[in-house]
Design a protein around this motif. Structure first.
Motif, PDB file in Angstrom:
ATOM      1  N   MET A   1       0.845  -1.198   0.000  1.00  0.00           N
ATOM      2  CA  MET A   1       0.000   0.000   0.000  1.00  0.00           C
ATOM      3  C   MET A   1       0.877   1.242   0.000  1.00  0.00           C
ATOM      4  O   MET A   1       1.848   1.326   0.748  1.00  0.00           O
ATOM      5  CB  MET A   1      -0.885   0.001   1.252  1.00  0.00           C
ATOM      6  CG  MET A   1      -1.855   1.158   1.267  1.00  0.00           C
ATOM      7  SD  MET A   1      -3.146   0.921   2.483  1.00  0.00           S
ATOM      8  CE  MET A   1      -2.321   1.250   3.999  1.00  0.00           C
ATOM      9  N   GLU A   3       0.772   5.188   0.557  1.00  0.00           N
ATOM     10  CA  GLU A   3      -0.003   6.348   1.015  1.00  0.00           C
ATOM     11  C   GLU A   3       0.715   7.616   0.611  1.00  0.00           C
ATOM     12  O   GLU A   3       1.938   7.681   0.669  1.00  0.00           O
ATOM     13  CB  GLU A   3      -0.059   6.388   2.550  1.00  0.00           C
ATOM     14  CG  GLU A   3      -0.913   5.362   3.214  1.00  0.00           C
ATOM     15  CD  GLU A   3      -0.718   5.423   4.738  1.00  0.00           C
ATOM     16  OE1 GLU A   3      -0.206   6.444   5.249  1.00  0.00           O
ATOM     17  OE2 GLU A   3      -1.056   4.438   5.393  1.00  0.00           O
ATOM     18  N   GLU A 234       5.917   0.000  -0.807  1.00  0.00           N
ATOM     19  CA  GLU A 234       5.046   0.393   0.291  1.00  0.00           C
ATOM     20  C   GLU A 234       5.521   1.737   0.832  1.00  0.00           C
ATOM     21  O   GLU A 234       6.718   2.004   0.899  1.00  0.00           O
ATOM     22  CB  GLU A 234       5.100  -0.670   1.398  1.00  0.00           C
ATOM     23  CG  GLU A 234       3.968  -0.565   2.366  1.00  0.00           C
ATOM     24  CD  GLU A 234       3.551  -1.940   2.941  1.00  0.00           C
ATOM     25  OE1 GLU A 234       2.643  -1.938   3.759  1.00  0.00           O
ATOM     26  OE2 GLU A 234       4.117  -2.994   2.580  1.00  0.00           O
ATOM     27  N   ARG A 240       2.628   1.631  11.511  1.00  0.00           N
ATOM     28  CA  ARG A 240       1.615   0.809  10.855  1.00  0.00           C
ATOM     29  C   ARG A 240       2.278  -0.250   9.965  1.00  0.00           C
ATOM     30  O   ARG A 240       1.955  -1.443  10.048  1.00  0.00           O
ATOM     31  CB  ARG A 240       0.679   1.722  10.020  1.00  0.00           C
ATOM     32  CG  ARG A 240      -0.663   1.118   9.638  1.00  0.00           C
ATOM     33  CD  ARG A 240      -0.684   0.438   8.267  1.00  0.00           C
ATOM     34  NE  ARG A 240      -0.278   1.332   7.182  1.00  0.00           N
ATOM     35  CZ  ARG A 240       0.283   0.891   6.059  1.00  0.00           C
ATOM     36  NH1 ARG A 240       0.533  -0.396   5.877  1.00  0.00           N
ATOM     37  NH2 ARG A 240       0.610   1.741   5.120  1.00  0.00           N
ATOM     38  N   ILE A 241       3.259   0.183   9.147  1.00  0.00           N
ATOM     39  CA  ILE A 241       3.890  -0.761   8.222  1.00  0.00           C
ATOM     40  C   ILE A 241       4.642  -1.853   8.986  1.00  0.00           C
ATOM     41  O   ILE A 241       4.588  -3.035   8.632  1.00  0.00           O
ATOM     42  CB  ILE A 241       4.833  -0.033   7.250  1.00  0.00           C
ATOM     43  CG1 ILE A 241       4.022   0.867   6.317  1.00  0.00           C
ATOM     44  CG2 ILE A 241       5.651  -1.035   6.431  1.00  0.00           C
ATOM     45  CD1 ILE A 241       4.844   1.702   5.377  1.00  0.00           C
ATOM     46  N   GLU A 244       1.831  -4.116  10.638  1.00  0.00           N
ATOM     47  CA  GLU A 244       1.076  -4.930   9.681  1.00  0.00           C
ATOM     48  C   GLU A 244       1.412  -4.569   8.236  1.00  0.00           C
ATOM     49  O   GLU A 244       0.664  -3.863   7.579  1.00  0.00           O
ATOM     50  CB  GLU A 244      -0.429  -4.791   9.943  1.00  0.00           C
ATOM     51  CG  GLU A 244      -0.821  -3.376  10.302  1.00  0.00           C
ATOM     52  CD  GLU A 244      -2.314  -3.239  10.591  1.00  0.00           C
ATOM     53  OE1 GLU A 244      -3.112  -3.755   9.819  1.00  0.00           O
ATOM     54  OE2 GLU A 244      -2.634  -2.584  11.597  1.00  0.00           O
ATOM     55  N   PRO A 245       2.555  -5.073   7.772  1.00  0.00           N
ATOM     56  CA  PRO A 245       2.955  -4.799   6.391  1.00  0.00           C
ATOM     57  C   PRO A 245       1.936  -5.385   5.417  1.00  0.00           C
ATOM     58  O   PRO A 245       1.434  -6.489   5.643  1.00  0.00           O
ATOM     59  CB  PRO A 245       4.314  -5.492   6.260  1.00  0.00           C
ATOM     60  CG  PRO A 245       4.375  -6.477   7.375  1.00  0.00           C
ATOM     61  CD  PRO A 245       3.509  -5.945   8.469  1.00  0.00           C
ATOM     62  N   SER A 246       1.622  -4.612   4.355  1.00  0.00           N
ATOM     63  CA  SER A 246       0.588  -5.104   3.448  1.00  0.00           C
ATOM     64  C   SER A 246       1.179  -5.893   2.273  1.00  0.00           C
ATOM     65  O   SER A 246       0.529  -6.768   1.726  1.00  0.00           O
ATOM     66  CB  SER A 246      -0.249  -3.932   2.933  1.00  0.00           C
ATOM     67  OG  SER A 246       0.591  -3.015   2.282  1.00  0.00           O
ATOM     68  N   HIS A 247       2.408  -5.589   1.892  1.00  0.00           N
ATOM     69  CA  HIS A 247       3.006  -6.258   0.739  1.00  0.00           C
ATOM     70  C   HIS A 247       3.775  -7.506   1.210  1.00  0.00           C
ATOM     71  O   HIS A 247       4.509  -7.437   2.193  1.00  0.00           O
ATOM     72  CB  HIS A 247       3.956  -5.287   0.041  1.00  0.00           C
ATOM     73  CG  HIS A 247       4.317  -5.691  -1.358  1.00  0.00           C
ATOM     74  ND1 HIS A 247       5.142  -6.751  -1.633  1.00  0.00           N
ATOM     75  CD2 HIS A 247       3.956  -5.157  -2.555  1.00  0.00           C
ATOM     76  CE1 HIS A 247       5.290  -6.844  -2.948  1.00  0.00           C
ATOM     77  NE2 HIS A 247       4.577  -5.896  -3.534  1.00  0.00           N
ATOM     78  N   PRO A 248       3.608  -8.631   0.527  1.00  0.00           N
ATOM     79  CA  PRO A 248       4.312  -9.845   0.968  1.00  0.00           C
ATOM     80  C   PRO A 248       5.838  -9.665   1.020  1.00  0.00           C
ATOM     81  O   PRO A 248       6.497 -10.218   1.912  1.00  0.00           O
ATOM     82  CB  PRO A 248       3.928 -10.902  -0.074  1.00  0.00           C
ATOM     83  CG  PRO A 248       3.034 -10.255  -1.063  1.00  0.00           C
ATOM     84  CD  PRO A 248       2.703  -8.882  -0.606  1.00  0.00           C
ATOM     85  N   THR A 250       7.396  -6.965   1.812  1.00  0.00           N
ATOM     86  CA  THR A 250       7.698  -6.229   3.038  1.00  0.00           C
ATOM     87  C   THR A 250       7.671  -7.176   4.227  1.00  0.00           C
ATOM     88  O   THR A 250       8.569  -7.141   5.081  1.00  0.00           O
ATOM     89  CB  THR A 250       6.670  -5.100   3.265  1.00  0.00           C
ATOM     90  OG1 THR A 250       6.473  -4.405   2.047  1.00  0.00           O
ATOM     91  CG2 THR A 250       7.137  -4.137   4.338  1.00  0.00           C
ATOM     92  N   GLN A 251       6.678  -8.027   4.255  1.00  0.00           N
ATOM     93  CA  GLN A 251       6.565  -9.000   5.358  1.00  0.00           C
ATOM     94  C   GLN A 251       7.813  -9.853   5.440  1.00  0.00           C
ATOM     95  O   GLN A 251       8.411 -10.014   6.511  1.00  0.00           O
ATOM     96  CB  GLN A 251       5.341  -9.908   5.140  1.00  0.00           C
ATOM     97  CG  GLN A 251       4.020  -9.174   5.299  1.00  0.00           C
ATOM     98  CD  GLN A 251       2.841  -9.960   4.703  1.00  0.00           C
ATOM     99  OE1 GLN A 251       2.981 -11.106   4.295  1.00  0.00           O
ATOM    100  NE2 GLN A 251       1.675  -9.309   4.657  1.00  0.00           N
TER     101      GLN A 251
END
Ligand SMILES: Nc1ncnc2c1ncn2[C@@H]1O[C@H](COP(=O)(O)OP(=O)(O)OP(=O)(O)O)[C@@H](O)[C@H]1O
Ligand SMILES: [Mg+2]
Lengths: 260, 217
Positions: A1, A3, A234, A240-241, A244-248, A250-251
């Protein structure tokens, strides 16, 4: 994501705008369509795996690397990579951004004082007296008041990096770019440098910091950019990141760094 | 102890020759070193024509033995209407040799300045001219200095070749002393000692200077 920082931190001026930045080395596409905005007075941390293109983004921002396409705007100075630009425009852009390198890149044949003073004289046309005075004030602020007559190689790594920060600040840049400023340092010594950077952030300096120091990214930066494979995957609130990272990708990256 | 009485008699003549050798060395360095600087930048130039010209001058200067250049300047140039005195033609020839070798040493020194420092300077907004003047040249020539000093010693010894074009330097004085007295052994031992008395301390000096210069690098 991804922003837009304006949504979270409204009412601040955009000091840095990078649009559609692309760069290849021969066949190797290193950056494609990178867009980023940095708001005045904020700290933006940039993280991502090795080879993601983080250094190349910073180096393109002050034209140490000539991008293939895209525009760079810092404090109203705009350079379009596909157009011809004059040396005057190039130097104006470089003056508005101070850069701090992983390996300091001080001038070893000059005293610490002259390292900080000479660029002011040559770039801003300050007199020697004026430049020396400003240099001493900055060195004092960096906790290096007694190092002026020393040569850089006689100083510790942490001291050298703080000298490099003073050298860049002496030109009154609008934005400071840091490329892994603590990676070449022992952890304790790195802390001295991070302290100085925190103080700089608190004083309102706009900063972009490429780093592997997750705690710095979490606690000091207002905006976090995650890069992978030559693009920004991202961008947003660091806490926030990291939570809960949104991109795999990033995770995967965060899991790898945080487990170290 | 005829060696010492003979040596005492020969010494003033040889010292006269030594003076000419020293003058020839200094003149060749005086003209050759600035030319070497120009050639070093020529070799590194982005301009193709400038680069090719510089490379040609350097390659001929290093490729051709100094003896050949000496003969060329003294015996060859009159064929195209240029006649130089013995000392002038020797100076031109050894200046060429000096410029060629020292251009390579300087180029090596300048390109040994770390790229990070050059980027550091550029990132500060320093102009290319300022980066050269304050960062690259002051460090580059210091890196080259030991090689330059080593070359100066070799050049001093190479001035002995100038006897072939009738320059009255030490070697030619030694020959004429030898020819008139037949005491070749004494004359050449003495000449060798005189070359050594200058060359060896000069070499020590260059080592000392190298250490001093390396202090901050
Ligand atoms: N001058 C160059 N010539 C060729 N390839 C380059 C050059 N500079 C960088 N690259 C390539 O560009 C890619 C991105 O490099 P970059 O240094 O920007 O990554 P990075 O995200 O800073 O990595 P790291 O965390 O290791 O510093 C890499 O594949 C690298 O090999
Ligand atoms: Mg990097």
């Amino acid at each position: 994501m991804i922003e837009n920082p304006q949504d979270r931190l409204p009412g601040r001026r955009e000091v840095v705008r990078v649009r559609n930045l692309a760069k290849s080395f021969g066949e190797n596409t290193v950056l494609s369509d990178v867009n980023l905005t940095v708001l005045e007075g904020t700290v933006t941390a940039m993280i991502g795996p090795s080879g993601a293109g983080k250094s190349t983004v910073l180096r393109c921002m002050n034209l140490l690397e000539r991008p293939d396409s895209g525009t760079i705007e810092i404090d109203g100075h705009v350079i379009d990579a596909e157009r011809r630009f004059s040396n005057r425009e190039l130097f104006a852009l470089r003056r508005s951004a101070g850069m701090v390198f992983q390996h300091f890149n001080l001038f070893p044949h000059m005293t610490v004082l002259r390292n900080v003073s000479l660029p002011q004289q040559r770039v801003l046309g300050r007199s020697k007296g004026e430049a020396d005075e400003r240099a001493m004030a900055l060195l004092t602020r960096m906790g290096l008041a007694d190092k002026g007559e020393q040569y850089p190689n006689r100083c510790s790594g942490g001291q050298q990096q703080r000298i490099a920060i003073a050298r860049a600040l002496a030109l009154d840049p609008k934005v400071m770019l840091f490329d892994e400023p603590t990676s070449a340092l022992d952890p304790e010594v790195g802390l001295e440098v991070l302290e100085v950077m925190k103080e700089l952030a608190a004083s309102g300096m706009t900063m972009i910091v490429v780093t592997h120091e997750m705690s710095f990214a979490r606690s000091v930066s207002e905006d976090l950019i995650v890069m992978a494979d030559g693009g920004i995957i991202e961008q947003g609130d660091p806490k926030r990141i990291m939570a809960e990272p949104s991109h795999p990708r990033t995770q995967e990256f965060l899991r790898a760094v945080l487990q170290r | 102890m005829t060696f010492f009485t003979d040596a005492a008699a020969f010494l003033p003549v040889l010292l006269n020759g030594l003076q000419v050798s020293a003058i020839l060395t200094l003149l060749s360095l005086l003209f050759g070193l600035p030319l070497a600087g120009v050639l070093a930048f020529g070799i590194m130039s982005k301009n193709r024509v400038a680069r090719l010209i510089a490379i040609a001058i350097v390659e001929v200067g290093r490729g051709a033995p100094a003896l050949v250049l000496l003969q060329l300047m003294y015996f060859g140039l009159p064929d195209v209407g240029i006649t130089l005195s013995a000392l002038a033609s020797a100076t031109v020839a050894l200046t060429w040799t000096t410029a060629a070798y020292c251009a390579e040493y300087l180029r090596g020194g300048l390109s040994a300045v770390p790229a990070g420092e050059i980027e550091g300077s550029q990132a500060l907004g320093m102009t290319t001219a300022d980066t050269l003047r304050y960062i690259i040249i002051p460090q580059g020539w210091r890196i080259a200095l030991p090689s330059l000093m080593g070359f100066a010693v070799i050049l001093f010894q190479a001035t002995s070749l100038a006897y072939t074009v009738t320059v009255q330097e030490m070697m030619s004085q030694a020959y004429s002393l030898g020819a008139s007295t037949f005491k070749y052994l004494t004359v050449f031992v003495l000449a060798g000692l005189l070359y050594a008395v200058i060359s060896i301390p000069a070499t020590w000096l260059s080592v000392l200077l190298e250490k001093r210069m390396a202090r901050h690098l």
